[in-house]
Write a protein that holds these residues in place. Structure first.
Motif, mmCIF file in Angstrom:
data_model
loop_
_atom_site.group_PDB
_atom_site.id
_atom_site.type_symbol
_atom_site.label_atom_id
_atom_site.label_comp_id
_atom_site.label_asym_id
_atom_site.label_seq_id
_atom_site.Cartn_x
_atom_site.Cartn_y
_atom_site.Cartn_z
ATOM 1 N N VAL A 363 35.534 9.197 -39.645
ATOM 2 C CA VAL A 363 34.243 8.520 -39.600
ATOM 3 C C VAL A 363 34.461 7.054 -39.222
ATOM 4 C CG1 VAL A 363 33.218 10.012 -41.361
ATOM 5 C CG2 VAL A 363 34.286 7.862 -42.040
ATOM 6 N N ARG A 364 33.407 6.437 -38.721
ATOM 7 C CA ARG A 364 33.396 4.991 -38.528
ATOM 8 C C ARG A 364 31.943 4.536 -38.501
ATOM 9 N NH1 ARG A 364 35.495 4.202 -32.258
ATOM 10 N NH2 ARG A 364 33.781 5.289 -31.220
ATOM 11 N N ARG A 365 31.729 3.263 -38.760
ATOM 12 C CA ARG A 365 30.375 2.738 -38.851
ATOM 13 C C ARG A 365 29.835 2.457 -37.458
ATOM 14 N NH1 ARG A 365 27.679 2.718 -43.729
ATOM 15 N NH2 ARG A 365 29.524 1.796 -44.686
ATOM 16 N N ALA A 366 28.678 3.054 -37.135
ATOM 17 C CA ALA A 366 28.029 2.825 -35.854
ATOM 18 C C ALA A 366 27.186 1.553 -35.908
ATOM 19 C CB ALA A 366 27.158 4.026 -35.481
ATOM 20 N N VAL A 367 26.691 1.130 -34.757
ATOM 21 C CA VAL A 367 25.861 -0.080 -34.693
ATOM 22 C C VAL A 367 24.625 0.061 -35.564
ATOM 23 C CG1 VAL A 367 24.495 -1.543 -33.155
ATOM 24 C CG2 VAL A 367 26.695 -0.619 -32.373
ATOM 25 N N SER A 368 24.094 1.281 -35.671
ATOM 26 C CA SER A 368 22.887 1.520 -36.466
ATOM 27 C C SER A 368 23.138 1.404 -37.961
ATOM 28 C CB SER A 368 22.354 2.923 -36.165
ATOM 29 O OG SER A 368 23.302 3.903 -36.573
ATOM 30 N N GLY A 369 24.406 1.345 -38.377
ATOM 31 C CA GLY A 369 24.753 1.336 -39.793
ATOM 32 C C GLY A 369 25.098 2.707 -40.324
ATOM 33 N N LYS A 370 24.747 3.758 -39.574
ATOM 34 C CA LYS A 370 25.097 5.116 -39.985
ATOM 35 C C LYS A 370 26.532 5.423 -39.560
ATOM 36 C CE LYS A 370 20.414 7.051 -40.001
ATOM 37 N NZ LYS A 370 19.520 8.121 -39.527
ATOM 38 N N PHE A 371 27.077 6.506 -40.113
ATOM 39 C CA PHE A 371 28.422 6.928 -39.751
ATOM 40 C C PHE A 371 28.413 7.688 -38.433
ATOM 41 C CE2 PHE A 371 29.990 7.132 -44.400
ATOM 42 C CZ PHE A 371 30.473 5.838 -44.300
ATOM 43 N N GLU A 372 29.351 7.356 -37.586
ATOM 44 C CA GLU A 372 29.693 8.221 -36.474
ATOM 45 C C GLU A 372 30.827 9.126 -36.957
ATOM 46 O OE1 GLU A 372 31.112 8.024 -31.766
ATOM 47 O OE2 GLU A 372 31.102 6.204 -33.010
ATOM 48 N N VAL A 373 30.773 10.396 -36.622
ATOM 49 C CA VAL A 373 31.768 11.337 -37.115
ATOM 50 C C VAL A 373 32.510 11.955 -35.941
ATOM 51 C CG1 VAL A 373 30.382 11.855 -39.158
ATOM 52 C CG2 VAL A 373 30.179 13.320 -37.147
ATOM 53 N N ARG A 374 33.705 12.460 -36.246
ATOM 54 C CA ARG A 374 34.560 13.042 -35.214
ATOM 55 C C ARG A 374 35.293 14.235 -35.800
ATOM 56 N NH1 ARG A 374 39.816 12.540 -32.966
ATOM 57 N NH2 ARG A 374 39.818 12.401 -30.691
ATOM 58 N N GLU A 475 39.291 8.266 -52.340
ATOM 59 C CA GLU A 475 38.136 8.703 -53.119
ATOM 60 C C GLU A 475 37.093 9.230 -52.148
ATOM 61 O OE1 GLU A 475 35.794 4.425 -53.475
ATOM 62 O OE2 GLU A 475 37.044 5.119 -55.139
ATOM 63 N N PRO A 476 36.197 10.098 -52.615
ATOM 64 C CA PRO A 476 35.194 10.664 -51.717
ATOM 65 C C PRO A 476 34.336 9.584 -51.082
ATOM 66 C CG PRO A 476 35.243 11.852 -53.804
ATOM 67 C CD PRO A 476 36.092 10.622 -53.984
ATOM 68 N N VAL A 477 33.932 9.807 -49.844
ATOM 69 C CA VAL A 477 33.082 8.860 -49.142
ATOM 70 C C VAL A 477 31.698 9.485 -48.971
ATOM 71 C CG1 VAL A 477 33.791 9.700 -46.870
ATOM 72 C CG2 VAL A 477 32.888 7.387 -47.096
ATOM 73 N N LYS A 478 30.673 8.680 -49.078
ATOM 74 C CA LYS A 478 29.302 9.162 -48.994
ATOM 75 C C LYS A 478 28.571 8.394 -47.898
ATOM 76 C CE LYS A 478 25.277 9.997 -51.998
ATOM 77 N NZ LYS A 478 24.761 9.852 -53.377
ATOM 78 N N ALA A 479 27.787 9.114 -47.122
ATOM 79 C CA ALA A 479 27.033 8.486 -46.041
ATOM 80 C C ALA A 479 26.008 7.504 -46.612
ATOM 81 C CB ALA A 479 26.337 9.564 -45.209
ATOM 82 N N PRO A 480 25.547 6.528 -45.799
ATOM 83 C CA PRO A 480 24.496 5.607 -46.236
ATOM 84 C C PRO A 480 23.257 6.380 -46.712
ATOM 85 C CG PRO A 480 25.440 4.877 -44.163
ATOM 86 C CD PRO A 480 26.003 6.239 -44.421
ATOM 87 N N PRO A 481 22.446 5.793 -47.601
ATOM 88 C CA PRO A 481 21.323 6.524 -48.204
ATOM 89 C C PRO A 481 20.399 7.197 -47.202
ATOM 90 C CG PRO A 481 21.671 4.477 -49.374
ATOM 91 C CD PRO A 481 22.608 4.448 -48.190
ATOM 92 N N SER A 482 20.045 6.503 -46.117
ATOM 93 C CA SER A 482 19.107 7.084 -45.161
ATOM 94 C C SER A 482 19.729 8.202 -44.314
ATOM 95 C CB SER A 482 18.539 6.010 -44.225
ATOM 96 O OG SER A 482 19.570 5.469 -43.425
ATOM 97 N N GLN A 483 21.071 8.275 -44.322
ATOM 98 C CA GLN A 483 21.768 9.316 -43.548
ATOM 99 C C GLN A 483 22.238 10.455 -44.441
ATOM 100 O OE1 GLN A 483 25.528 8.159 -41.783
ATOM 101 N NE2 GLN A 483 25.219 9.454 -39.985
ATOM 102 N N PHE A 484 22.413 10.192 -45.702
ATOM 103 C CA PHE A 484 22.976 11.187 -46.612
ATOM 104 C C PHE A 484 22.046 12.391 -46.791
ATOM 105 C CE2 PHE A 484 22.918 12.968 -50.898
ATOM 106 C CZ PHE A 484 24.195 13.512 -50.971
ATOM 107 N N THR A 485 22.638 13.583 -46.813
ATOM 108 C CA THR A 485 21.935 14.796 -47.242
ATOM 109 C C THR A 485 22.918 15.654 -48.009
ATOM 110 O OG1 THR A 485 20.699 16.767 -46.581
ATOM 111 C CG2 THR A 485 22.460 16.050 -45.108
ATOM 112 N N GLY A 486 22.415 16.390 -48.983
ATOM 113 C CA GLY A 486 23.261 17.356 -49.657
ATOM 114 C C GLY A 486 23.443 18.587 -48.792
ATOM 115 N N GLU A 487 24.398 19.439 -49.206
ATOM 116 C CA GLU A 487 24.593 20.688 -48.474
ATOM 117 C C GLU A 487 23.381 21.593 -48.685
ATOM 118 O OE1 GLU A 487 26.762 20.741 -46.442
ATOM 119 O OE2 GLU A 487 28.690 19.998 -47.111
ATOM 120 N N ALA A 488 23.236 22.550 -47.796
ATOM 121 C CA ALA A 488 22.164 23.536 -47.923
ATOM 122 C C ALA A 488 22.711 24.882 -47.564
ATOM 123 C CB ALA A 488 20.982 23.175 -47.013
ATOM 124 N N GLY A 489 22.211 25.899 -48.230
ATOM 125 C CA GLY A 489 22.642 27.249 -47.901
ATOM 126 C C GLY A 489 23.841 27.673 -48.708
#
Length: 489
Positions: A363-374, A475-489
């Motif tokens: 992961v890395r921080r994008a310009v928007s403040g959200k995580f970019e993932v790879r 330690e576990p990393v968590k996405a920013p509040p507006s990007q975070f979601t829990g798992e589903a299914g």
């Protein structure tokens, strides 16, 4: 990974209150060059606990706690006087009636030892008795009529079996949970092998209780699935015929040229993104064209239903063109020709697409403040996969295409080695495009499993905004509040 931690806590509660395990089995084996004897308790929720000792060192025993997250995979932690002293990763094979678990013990001081334990298959523990009375249902999987027998436990667990009347000599085991009213998660086993996962939702129709949803096979195939019973013990007559008519009518009215230019919940704080619409339908879709431009993606799909064998009835399909103001940097040469899943609301409007799976490694921080993932990608393909965890499987993962993107909603599933016996592994999660939420990465009802990051070639060049390897985090990393979601299914 968080599920594994929850299983561990649940196993602890079971032991603390003296509740019986699903089955106990004794094994003989080795750790390094020392002979050892093991006793393991296999619990219904997938957790495993027990002890082992060395006959050559009487008076000393070691505690074991861990999980059996999927068929043929076992993760254990060794404790000596309450102190974590080793982690063990083992895989199962069955030869001439002998069940063998073989792998490696990794001590916390850095030493590593080969490890194995075995027992005869005849010593397998019996299936647990139902917690409550069994209930009969009639229904279908794909286009095959099926008869179901389920027991509903007071703790939310569900187990049972089903069979096809056309194939009377074969039955399939079902185990899962009823986590909340109207929602059912089941895993299907053929013998001891996990072969599918199922997500179903309940509805009431003309005095009949109907569970309806999707079965996703481990080979990537998907089947609509439902079973029903009459509330007053009347047979659920006509369920299959009603279903056929319902699906034909629904497919005829789906929208064909949706345009998603706004995603109203993309930046809102939410607990989780739902897997599918409560009152809608799932269909398959073949990708005929996939075009990506800056800030936009266009998909041309042929939406169709499945036949008895899980193949799309493309000759009866309906073409759909989706234009969305989201850039999905997935390889077009792999996407075109793939079969994906499409969810529709009750009115026929497109709600979401399940496109491919990704194991997030960086992961890395994008310009928007959200995580970019790879991470490496995995596509829904109908083919025989190498045995999970085998050298062929690792070779295939190493050759997988790598993608990077900024999702609107993200559930990060890797847990560091210091937190869980699954440390250093990434779960494959589904990349979905969802009308209200945008691009979503989270685990759905099924997937290709997990992969050890150390087996992948994921090195990236140094940049001004460097990638952070999740494997190296403490330690576990968590996405920013507006990007975070829990798992589903």
């Amino acid at each position: 990974m968080l599920v594994a931690m929850a299983r561990f806590l649940f196993a602890f509660i079971l032991l603390a209150f003296g509740l019986p395990p699903a089955g106990t089995a004794d094994y003989t084996g080795k750790v390094g060059k020392l002979e050892a004897v093991f006793s393991l308790d296999w619990h219904e929720d997938g957790s495993v606990s027990g002890v082992y000792r060395y006959p050559s060192r009487p008076g000393t025993s070691y505690s074991l706690q861990g999980s059996n997250p999927s068929e043929g995979e076992l993760h254990l932690e060794e404790y000596s006087d309450g102190v974590l002293t080793a982690r063990c990763h083992l895989r199962k094979s069955v030869t001439n009636g002998v069940i063998l678990w073989r792998g490696e013990m990794r001590n916390t001081d850095g030493r590593r030892f080969p490890m194995e334990l075995a027992r005869t298959q005849a010593a397998a523990p019996p299936a647990p008795a139902p917690a409550t009375g069994e209930t009969r249902y009639t229904g279908y999987v794909g286009r095959l009529d099926a008869a179901f027998l389920l027991a509903w436990g007071d703790d939310g667990s569900v187990h049972g079996s089903y069979r096809y009347p056309q194939r009377p000599d074969t039955s399939y085991t079902l185990r899962g949970t009823n986590p909340k009213e109207g929602e059912l998660h089941l895993a299907e086993y053929t013998g001891e092998r996990l072969t599918a996962r199922c997500l179903l939702r309940k509805r009431l129709e003309h005095g009949t209780i109907v569970w309806e949803g999707m079965m996703t096979n481990t080979d990537g195939r998907r089947f609509p699935m439902a079973f029903a019973r009459a509330r007053e013990d009347r047979p659920a007559a006509g369920l299959m015929e009603d279903y056929e008519a319902k699906r034909r009518t629904f497919l005829a009215r789906i929208e064909t040229e949706p345009v998603w230019s706004t995603f109203p919940l993309a930046d809102e704080v939410v607990d989780f993104v739902p897997v599918g619409p409560d009152e809608g339908e799932y269909f398959g879709a073949k990708v005929e064209d996939f075009r990506v431009a800056p800030g936009a993606t266009e998909l041309i799909l042929l939406v169709a239903d499945w036949d008895v064998e899980g193949n799309l009835r493309l000759d009866q399909g309906k073409r759909l063109v989706l234009r969305a103001t989201r850039e999905l940097p997935l390889p077009a040469q792999r996407m075109v020709g793939c079969e994906i899943a499409a969810a529709f609301d009750g009115d026929g409007s497109l709600a979401s697409l399940e496109l491919a799976d990704i194991a997030v490694s960086h992961v890395r921080r994008a310009v928007s403040g959200k995580f970019e993932v790879r991470g490496p990608l995995d596509f829904y393909e109908k083919r025989e996969r190498p045995e999970f965890g085998s050298e062929a499987d690792f070779a295939e993962r190493r050759a997988a295409p790598i993608a990077s993107l900024v999702p609107d909603k993200l559930a990060l599933s890797l847990v560091p080695e210091e937190v869980s016996p699954h440390g250093g592994e990434a779960v494959f999660q589904t990349i979905r495009l969802v009308r209200e939420y945008g691009v979503v990465i989270q685990a759905t009802a099924a997937g290709p499993g997990s992969v050890e990051l150390e087996t992948l070639s994921l090195d990236v060049e140094a940049e001004a905004d460097p990638w952070i390897s999740l494997q190296d985090l403490k330690e576990p990393v968590k996405a920013p509040p507006s990007q975070f979601t829990g798992e589903a299914g």
